[in-house]
Write a protein that holds these residues in place. Sequence first.
Motif, short mmCIF file in Angstrom:
data_model
loop_
_atom_site.label_atom_id
_atom_site.label_comp_id
_atom_site.label_asym_id
_atom_site.label_seq_id
_atom_site.Cartn_x
_atom_site.Cartn_y
_atom_site.Cartn_z
N VAL A 145 10.84 -7.04 -4.87
CA VAL A 145 12.39 -7.04 -4.52
C VAL A 145 12.61 -7.45 -3.02
O VAL A 145 11.92 -7.02 -2.31
CB VAL A 145 12.77 -5.68 -4.78
CG1 VAL A 145 14.25 -5.63 -4.58
CG2 VAL A 145 12.68 -5.11 -6.34
N ILE A 182 14.09 -2.84 -12.66
CA ILE A 182 13.13 -3.12 -11.73
C ILE A 182 11.87 -1.92 -12.19
O ILE A 182 12.29 -0.73 -11.89
CB ILE A 182 13.51 -3.24 -10.34
CG1 ILE A 182 14.50 -4.48 -10.42
CG2 ILE A 182 12.37 -3.30 -9.39
CD1 ILE A 182 15.25 -4.78 -9.04
N ARG A 183 10.69 -2.42 -11.94
CA ARG A 183 9.71 -1.44 -12.09
C ARG A 183 8.80 -1.60 -11.04
O ARG A 183 8.80 -2.32 -10.08
CB ARG A 183 9.11 -1.98 -13.28
CG ARG A 183 9.54 -1.58 -14.65
CD ARG A 183 10.03 -0.09 -14.94
NE ARG A 183 10.90 -0.04 -16.03
CZ ARG A 183 12.27 0.43 -15.83
NH1 ARG A 183 12.70 1.17 -14.67
NH2 ARG A 183 13.02 0.48 -16.93
N THR A 184 7.57 -0.65 -11.09
CA THR A 184 6.86 -0.34 -9.82
C THR A 184 6.28 -1.80 -9.26
O THR A 184 6.15 -1.92 -8.05
CB THR A 184 5.77 0.55 -10.25
OG1 THR A 184 6.17 1.90 -10.81
CG2 THR A 184 4.74 0.73 -9.00
N GLU A 185 5.63 -2.47 -10.01
CA GLU A 185 5.05 -3.76 -9.33
C GLU A 185 5.93 -5.04 -9.39
O GLU A 185 5.41 -5.90 -8.93
CB GLU A 185 3.85 -4.09 -10.44
CG GLU A 185 2.63 -3.21 -10.39
CD GLU A 185 2.07 -2.75 -9.13
OE1 GLU A 185 1.93 -3.84 -8.24
OE2 GLU A 185 1.81 -1.55 -8.87
N SER A 186 7.40 -4.79 -9.42
CA SER A 186 8.12 -5.74 -9.06
C SER A 186 8.35 -6.25 -7.53
O SER A 186 8.23 -5.15 -6.72
CB SER A 186 9.54 -5.45 -9.67
OG SER A 186 9.40 -5.15 -11.22
#
Length: 69
Positions: free
Chosen positions: A64, A58-62
């Motif tokens: 969740v 999971i990255r910054t702009e994901s």
Amino acid sequence: MISPQINPRPSDFLQEFEATVEDFPDKIAVMTEGAFFTYSCLNGRANQLARHFQRIGIRTESIVIVYLE
């Protein structure tokens, strides 16, 4: 201390929270029935969750969704 704002930017919230952790590490941040978390403990748990998210990709702009009972 974190001050209420309308739609604060995530970076502003994180900076304010980290400052609060530094200033009041042993103050209660969250209290539930029979349990509480200090700012220091809550910060540690949040960092643990962030590391887990990073490990699974999971990255910054994901987006969740976190479900808590």
